[in-house]
Design a protein around this motif. Structure first.
Motif, short mmCIF file in Angstrom:
data_model
loop_
_atom_site.label_atom_id
_atom_site.label_comp_id
_atom_site.label_asym_id
_atom_site.label_seq_id
_atom_site.Cartn_x
_atom_site.Cartn_y
_atom_site.Cartn_z
N ALA A 1 0.81 -1.22 0.00
CA ALA A 1 0.00 0.00 0.00
C ALA A 1 0.84 1.27 0.00
N PHE A 2 2.10 1.19 0.46
CA PHE A 2 2.93 2.39 0.53
C PHE A 2 4.17 2.30 -0.34
N THR A 3 4.12 1.53 -1.41
CA THR A 3 5.26 1.42 -2.33
C THR A 3 5.62 2.78 -2.92
N ASP A 4 4.63 3.55 -3.33
CA ASP A 4 4.91 4.87 -3.91
C ASP A 4 5.66 5.77 -2.93
N GLU A 5 5.30 5.70 -1.66
CA GLU A 5 5.98 6.51 -0.66
C GLU A 5 7.43 6.04 -0.49
N LEU A 6 7.64 4.73 -0.51
CA LEU A 6 9.00 4.20 -0.41
C LEU A 6 9.84 4.63 -1.61
N ILE A 7 9.25 4.64 -2.79
CA ILE A 7 9.96 5.10 -3.99
C ILE A 7 10.35 6.57 -3.81
N GLY A 8 9.42 7.37 -3.28
CA GLY A 8 9.68 8.79 -3.06
C GLY A 8 10.77 9.05 -2.04
N ILE A 9 10.92 8.16 -1.09
CA ILE A 9 11.98 8.28 -0.08
C ILE A 9 13.34 8.02 -0.72
N ASN A 10 13.35 7.29 -1.82
CA ASN A 10 14.55 7.04 -2.62
C ASN A 10 15.67 6.35 -1.82
N PRO A 11 15.37 5.17 -1.25
CA PRO A 11 16.40 4.46 -0.48
C PRO A 11 17.45 3.83 -1.39
N ILE A 12 18.54 3.39 -0.77
CA ILE A 12 19.60 2.69 -1.48
C ILE A 12 19.33 1.19 -1.31
N ILE A 13 19.13 0.50 -2.41
CA ILE A 13 18.87 -0.94 -2.38
C ILE A 13 20.22 -1.65 -2.50
N ILE A 14 20.56 -2.48 -1.51
CA ILE A 14 21.87 -3.14 -1.53
C ILE A 14 21.81 -4.59 -2.00
N ASN A 15 20.62 -5.14 -2.18
CA ASN A 15 20.47 -6.53 -2.64
C ASN A 15 21.35 -7.50 -1.87
#
Length: 136
Positions: A115-129
Motif C-alpha cells: 500500500a505504501f510502495t509509492d511513498e518508499l519510492i519517493g523516499i529514494n532508499p539505497i537498495i543493496i540486494n
C-alpha cells in the motif's frame, strides 16, 4: 557509521549475523526497540487493549530519539507469509522518521509491492540486494 537496523520482529533471528558483519567493518549498530523480547507485543495484547496501547505508544515515541542519533538505517526486508520483501507498519514509521531527519536509508532487498510502495519510492532508499559492502 552509526546504523539502526529496522525490520519485522519475524526477522530478528537474521540480525546477529548482519550486525556482526557490519561491526567488523567498523560500524556501530543500534538494534530494534523490542529486540530482546520480540513477541512482547503479543503478550500485552493478551493482557488487554489498554496495556497494548500504552506499550505501543512507548515504542513509537522511541523512534525519534533513536533514529536522530544515527547516520543511517538498514531495513531488513525479507519474505513473510508469502509477501516478498515485507515491511510492517512500525518499520515504515522508522523509515519515514529517518527520511525526515535526512538519514541514509538502505534496504537489504528490493522494495515491496504494498500500500505504501509509492511513498518508499519517493523516499529514494539505497537498495543493496544483500551486499553489506555497499553500506558506506
Amino acid at each position: 557509521m552509526k546504523i539502526f537496523i529496522g525490520c519485522s520482529k519475524h526477522f530478528y533471528h537474521k540480525i546477529p549475523e548482519i550486525k556482526k558483519q557490519l561491526e567488523e567493518k567498523g560500524h556501530k549498530i543500534t538494534l530494534p526497540n523490542s529486540f530482546e523480547n520480540p513477541f512482547k507485543e503479543e503478550e500485552l495484547k493478551k493482557m488487554g487493549e489498554e496495556e497494548h496501547i500504552k506499550w505501543k505508544d512507548e515504542m513509537m515515541k522511541r523512534h525519534e530519539p533513536t533514529i536522530k542519533k544515527q547516520d543511517a538505517v538498514l531495513i531488513l526486508n525479507f519474505e513473510k507469509d508469502g509477501k516478498r520483501n515485507y515491511i510492517g507498519g512500525g518499520t515504515f514509521m522508522e523509515i519515514v522518521k529517518a527520511w525526515e531527519f535526512g538519514k541514509k536509508i538502505f534496504f537489504y532487498n528490493p522494495l515491496p509491492k504494498c500500500a505504501f510502495t509509492d511513498e518508499l519510492i519517493g523516499i529514494n532508499p539505497i537498495i543493496i540486494n544483500g551486499d553489506l559492502s555497499l553500506i558506506e
